[in-house]
Scaffold this active site. Structure first.
Site, short mmCIF file in Angstrom:
data_model
loop_
_atom_site.label_atom_id
_atom_site.label_comp_id
_atom_site.label_asym_id
_atom_site.label_seq_id
_atom_site.Cartn_x
_atom_site.Cartn_y
_atom_site.Cartn_z
N GLU A 1 -5.34 4.12 6.03
CA GLU A 1 -5.00 3.87 4.62
C GLU A 1 -5.40 5.04 3.73
O GLU A 1 -4.60 5.48 2.89
CB GLU A 1 -5.67 2.57 4.14
CG GLU A 1 -5.33 2.25 2.71
CD GLU A 1 -6.07 1.05 2.16
OE1 GLU A 1 -5.97 -0.05 2.74
OE2 GLU A 1 -6.75 1.20 1.14
N SER B 1 -11.02 -0.05 3.10
CA SER B 1 -10.37 -0.33 4.39
C SER B 1 -9.83 0.97 4.95
O SER B 1 -9.08 1.67 4.29
CB SER B 1 -9.19 -1.29 4.18
OG SER B 1 -9.66 -2.47 3.57
N ARG C 1 0.82 -1.22 0.00
CA ARG C 1 0.00 0.00 0.00
C ARG C 1 0.86 1.27 0.00
O ARG C 1 0.51 2.27 0.63
CB ARG C 1 -0.95 0.04 1.20
CG ARG C 1 -2.03 -0.98 1.22
CD ARG C 1 -2.97 -0.91 0.01
NE ARG C 1 -3.80 -2.10 0.02
CZ ARG C 1 -3.40 -3.25 -0.51
NH1 ARG C 1 -2.25 -3.35 -1.13
NH2 ARG C 1 -4.18 -4.29 -0.44
C1 FAD Z 1 -15.69 0.34 -1.28
C2 FAD Z 1 -14.19 0.51 -1.45
C3 FAD Z 1 -13.39 -0.60 -1.60
C4 FAD Z 1 -12.00 -0.46 -1.78
N1 FAD Z 1 -11.22 -1.58 -1.92
C5 FAD Z 1 -9.88 -1.45 -2.10
C6 FAD Z 1 -9.06 -2.61 -2.26
O1 FAD Z 1 -9.53 -3.74 -2.27
N2 FAD Z 1 -7.73 -2.43 -2.42
C7 FAD Z 1 -7.16 -1.18 -2.44
O2 FAD Z 1 -5.93 -1.10 -2.61
N3 FAD Z 1 -7.92 -0.07 -2.30
C8 FAD Z 1 -9.26 -0.17 -2.13
N4 FAD Z 1 -10.03 0.95 -1.96
C9 FAD Z 1 -9.39 2.27 -1.94
C10 FAD Z 1 -9.44 3.00 -3.30
O3 FAD Z 1 -10.45 2.50 -4.12
C11 FAD Z 1 -8.13 2.89 -4.06
O4 FAD Z 1 -7.07 3.42 -3.28
C12 FAD Z 1 -8.17 3.66 -5.39
O5 FAD Z 1 -7.02 3.39 -6.15
C13 FAD Z 1 -8.31 5.17 -5.22
O6 FAD Z 1 -8.55 5.71 -6.51
P1 FAD Z 1 -9.23 7.12 -6.66
O7 FAD Z 1 -9.15 7.47 -8.11
O8 FAD Z 1 -10.59 7.10 -6.09
O9 FAD Z 1 -8.26 8.04 -5.82
P2 FAD Z 1 -8.64 9.33 -4.97
O10 FAD Z 1 -9.39 8.93 -3.77
O11 FAD Z 1 -9.27 10.34 -5.86
O12 FAD Z 1 -7.18 9.82 -4.55
C14 FAD Z 1 -6.40 9.04 -3.65
C15 FAD Z 1 -4.99 9.62 -3.59
O13 FAD Z 1 -4.35 9.45 -4.85
C16 FAD Z 1 -4.00 10.71 -5.40
N5 FAD Z 1 -4.25 10.64 -6.84
C17 FAD Z 1 -5.39 10.29 -7.48
N6 FAD Z 1 -5.21 10.32 -8.80
C18 FAD Z 1 -3.91 10.68 -9.01
C19 FAD Z 1 -3.13 10.92 -10.16
N7 FAD Z 1 -3.60 10.77 -11.40
N8 FAD Z 1 -1.83 11.32 -9.99
C20 FAD Z 1 -1.31 11.49 -8.75
N9 FAD Z 1 -2.01 11.29 -7.63
C21 FAD Z 1 -3.31 10.89 -7.75
C22 FAD Z 1 -4.88 11.73 -4.70
O14 FAD Z 1 -4.29 13.01 -4.69
C23 FAD Z 1 -4.96 11.13 -3.32
O15 FAD Z 1 -3.79 11.43 -2.59
C24 FAD Z 1 -11.42 0.84 -1.80
C25 FAD Z 1 -12.26 1.97 -1.64
C26 FAD Z 1 -13.63 1.80 -1.49
C27 FAD Z 1 -14.51 3.02 -1.34
#
Ligand code: FAD
Length: 348
Positions: free
Chosen positions: A340, A239, A160
């Site tokens: 996380e 998580s 992570r």
């Molecule tokens: C129901 C649920 C289940 C989940 N299950 C998992 C799982 O099984 N495994 C897991 O690892 N995660 C899980 N997650 C967490 C999440 O989905 C992941 O971390 C996902 O990759 C976040 O993507 P996002 O586009 O929504 O990022 P955001 O929430 O929009 O951003 C997260 C971080 O990444 C940065 N960021 C986003 N896009 C970029 C970019 N293009 N360049 C640089 N920085 C960027 C943001 O600034 C921020 O710091 C889950 C979340 C939910 C709500």
């Protein structure tokens, strides 16, 4: 490029929490992304990059700068080489690779958010993580003001974590490249006990690719880990705490406490002689069962690791619950839980 002032951020997050952005910019091309970042940096304006908002806890006061929403599109498959634009919806892209008969990210089905965020925290689930398949990340480097291509090694992936998370104000991910595998309609070897049990196979065996994808979706849905607007158990950031990785000394101390309570904790080998245990188990055994809490923020009724907004919560409500759980686990087991999701303008 779309621009709004005093724009609400809560609807852009899966927790539906957080105050407004002073300015919200939505970028549809890499050039627009770079122009928006350059403009914010030139003005000395704080910048928050947002994809699907599924790993973000934004404070009730909002964000006093530019929020850049990445809405770029691009799914390019050349043989087994895949390139995704940062704004692509991750779960849809995974489904398309399965449709194309390619293995490598099928166990990451149903994870919310954008492709560009997957290298940031080295997204992982069910025995797979993107570190295994990412070959290159194309990013805008705010320090040098240029677009750079980082190979897998340079991404410094770990559990992570990555270089992008370690240097949060430096890189904006534009494209992510993956090496997938044509395994003749089979998955990559099953590495997760729950999946192996589901299919009745030994670990390291392969199963049908589509079956693997669909089974993971089913297992995730049962835990509230697939987004469903009608189900408050999924109004979360997934998580909330990472699984603690304990040094040999910390693990010995933890085992002694657990033994004193006649408990056997889950334990998995981790690099450098460390041991990983389960945050969900710790939370449960510290007395915070599924659905714990009576306020507007509670634990999910399906999983102890997801902190959820029941509809009327504020970020402070959610953080109060997170602190109660972190402190309770520390008091019960001497283990420090670490969040996380990325916290914006708030602290745990
Ligand atoms: C129901 C649920 C289940 C989940 N299950 C998992 C799982 O099984 N495994 C897991 O690892 N995660 C899980 N997650 C967490 C999440 O989905 C992941 O971390 C996902 O990759 C976040 O993507 P996002 O586009 O929504 O990022 P955001 O929430 O929009 O951003 C997260 C971080 O990444 C940065 N960021 C986003 N896009 C970029 C970019 N293009 N360049 C640089 N920085 C960027 C943001 O600034 C921020 O710091 C889950 C979340 C939910 C709500």
């Amino acid at each position: 490029m779309l621009e709004e002032l005093d724009a609400p951020l809560a609807p852009l997050t899966t927790l539906r929490l957080g105050g407004p952005a002073r300015r919200l910019v939505t970028a549809h091309t890499d050039d627009e992304v770079i122009a928006a970042v350059r403009a914010a940096d030139a003005a000395g304006e704080p910048l928050l990059v947002i994809g699907g908002g599924s790993n973000l806890v934004i404070g009730d006061a909002g964000f006093p700068g530019t929020v850049l929403r990445i809405a770029t599109t691009g799914f390019d498959l050349d043989g087994t080489a895949l390139e995704l634009a940062a704004g692509e919806v991750w779960a849809d892209a995974v489904a398309r690779t399965v449709d194309a008969g390619l293995a490598g990210i099928e166990f990451l089905a149903g994870i919310p958010g954008s492709a560009g965020a997957t290298p940031v925290q080295n997204v992982g689930a069910y025995g797979q993580e993107v570190a295994r398949t990412v070959t290159e990340v194309v990013a805008y480097d705010r320090r040098s003001g240029t677009t750079v291509t980082l190979g897998n090694e340079a991404c410094a992936f770990s559990y992570r974590h990555s270089r992008f998370k370690a240097e949060p104000d430096r890189y904006v991910v534009l494209r992510v490249r993956f090496a997938l595998e044509d395994a003749g309609g089979r998955s990559t070897p099953v590495r997760y006990a729950e999946v192996a049990k589901h299919f009745g196979v030994a670990q390291d065996e392969r199963v049908g690719l589509r079956e693997a994808h669909d089974a993971v979706l089913g297992l995730r849905a049962g835990k509230g880990m697939v987004l469903d607007a009608a189900d408050h158990d999924t109004w979360s950031a997934g998580s909330f705490f990472t699984n603690p990785v304990l040094s040999a000394e910390q693990y010995a101390a933890f085992l002694a406490v657990a033994a004193g309570r006649e408990l056997t904790a889950p334990a998995y080998p981790a690099p450098d002689g460390c041991t990983k245990t389960s945050a969900a188990w710790l939370i449960d055994k510290a007395g915070f069962g599924k659905g714990y809490g009576s306020g507007p923020a509670t634990l999910s009724t399906k999983h102890t690791l997801a902190l959820t907004n029941r509809g009327a919560a504020t970020t402070e409500d959610l953080l109060a619950l997170a602190r109660e759980i972190r402190d309770g686990v520390r008091a019960a087991f001497g283990v420090e839980l670490v969040n996380e999701p990325v916290l914006v303008g708030v602290r745990l």
